[in-house]
Design a protein around this motif. Structure first.
Motif, short mmCIF file in Angstrom:
data_model
loop_
_atom_site.label_atom_id
_atom_site.label_comp_id
_atom_site.label_asym_id
_atom_site.label_seq_id
_atom_site.Cartn_x
_atom_site.Cartn_y
_atom_site.Cartn_z
N TYR A 1 16.27 23.16 -29.22
CA TYR A 1 15.66 22.53 -28.06
C TYR A 1 14.24 23.06 -27.91
O TYR A 1 14.03 24.28 -27.88
CB TYR A 1 16.47 22.90 -26.81
N VAL A 2 13.24 22.19 -27.84
CA VAL A 2 11.84 22.59 -27.68
C VAL A 2 11.28 21.87 -26.45
O VAL A 2 11.45 20.67 -26.30
CB VAL A 2 11.01 22.23 -28.93
N THR A 3 10.63 22.64 -25.59
CA THR A 3 10.10 22.09 -24.34
C THR A 3 8.63 21.70 -24.50
O THR A 3 7.84 22.46 -25.07
CB THR A 3 10.23 23.12 -23.20
N LYS A 4 8.29 20.52 -24.00
CA LYS A 4 6.90 20.08 -23.98
C LYS A 4 6.18 20.73 -22.80
O LYS A 4 6.77 20.88 -21.74
CB LYS A 4 6.82 18.55 -23.83
N PRO A 5 4.88 21.05 -22.95
CA PRO A 5 4.08 20.99 -24.19
C PRO A 5 4.52 22.10 -25.14
O PRO A 5 5.00 23.16 -24.71
CB PRO A 5 2.65 21.21 -23.69
N PHE A 6 4.36 21.88 -26.43
CA PHE A 6 4.85 22.83 -27.42
C PHE A 6 3.74 23.18 -28.40
O PHE A 6 2.76 22.45 -28.55
CB PHE A 6 6.04 22.24 -28.19
N ASN A 7 3.92 24.29 -29.05
CA ASN A 7 3.01 24.72 -30.11
C ASN A 7 3.49 24.08 -31.42
O ASN A 7 4.61 24.35 -31.87
CB ASN A 7 3.03 26.24 -30.23
N PRO A 8 2.69 23.23 -32.06
CA PRO A 8 3.13 22.56 -33.29
C PRO A 8 3.57 23.53 -34.38
O PRO A 8 4.50 23.24 -35.13
CB PRO A 8 1.90 21.75 -33.72
N LEU A 9 2.91 24.69 -34.45
CA LEU A 9 3.29 25.66 -35.47
C LEU A 9 4.69 26.23 -35.20
O LEU A 9 5.45 26.49 -36.13
CB LEU A 9 2.26 26.79 -35.53
#
Length: 238
Positions: free
Chosen positions: A99-107
């Motif tokens: 699970y990744v929350t926006k805004p996110f670090n693309p790296l």
């Protein structure tokens, strides 16, 4: 073979950002703007990992994830603007792996993609060592060795015949349209209606069925397509 990642998000800018970073790492990237388009792409392509937005119009990420899990087990990383634990728990409950929350670090997202692919590869390798044979009604198929036996006797199938049979054996009881079989095996759309799949199915039956005219393994679902009999089971390989 190049690893394929499917990005599902209704925001074109988000898809483009993720695509650039993944392409830079050598991944093949497919894009979908909603859940229904994503489901269609999973039927046409072998997807190794999916990045799936939760909040989309129509079929949202939760419903999309649940439907994907009915047939496939690629890693799914969900993206969301929500930060509540309940939403994360719901996403994991329907089959998401991360699970990744926006805004996110693309790296960071790329790092999570790599981590999930490594984990699934280890799992798949361990599973393959134990259950790398598929058997239906006396016909045994080894996907990696690309070999087929009928009651213990080796049978020669052409590469296309083998790929069709392997597709059906991996999804016992699931009906595939001729167009879908062609797109998965040949890797391109079937632009015109033809009998290519019918001819290949007939040749496969002649090689593996006791009675090719009354098949018990590769079955026709009239007006729809073809399926493998649903009594498929893995055979332990020690």
């Amino acid at each position: 073979m190049q690893t394929t990642v499917l990005i599902v998000d209704d925001e074109p800018d988000i898809r483009e950002l993720i695509r650039l970073y993944l392409a830079n790492e050598g991944y093949r990237v497919l894009e979908a703007a909603d859940g229904r388009e994503a489901l269609e792409l999973t039927r046409k392509h072998e997807i190794d990992l999916m990045i799936l937005d939760v909040m989309m119009s129509g079929m949202d990420g939760m419903e999309t994830c649940a439907k994907i899990r009915e047939r496939q087990w690629m890693p799914i990383i969900m993206l969301t603007a929500r930060t509540g634990d309940l939403d994360k728990i719901q996403g994991l409950a329907v089959g998401a792996d991360d699970y990744v929350t926006k805004p996110f670090n693309p790296l960071e997202l790329v790092a999570r993609v790599k981590s999930q692919l490594r984990r699934y590869k280890r799992y798949a390798n361990a599973f393959t060592l134990q259950t790398n044979l598929l058997s239906i009604g006396g016909v045994t198929l080894h996907p990696e060795m690309r070999q087929v036996w009928v009651r213990g006797q080796p049978v020669h199938l052409t590469p296309r015949e083998f790929d069709i049979l392997a597709l059906l054996f991996r999804h016992p009881g699931v009906v595939f349209r001729s167009e879908e079989i062609y797109e998965r095996v040949w890797g391109e759309p079937m632009l015109t209606s033809n009998n290519t799949i019918m001819v290949h199915i007939r040749k496969i039956r002649e090689k593996i069925e006791d009675d090719p005219k009354n098949p018990a393994i590769v079955l026709t679902v009239w007006g729809v397509g073809y399926k493998a009999a649903a009594d498929s089971h893995p055979v332990r390989h020690d």
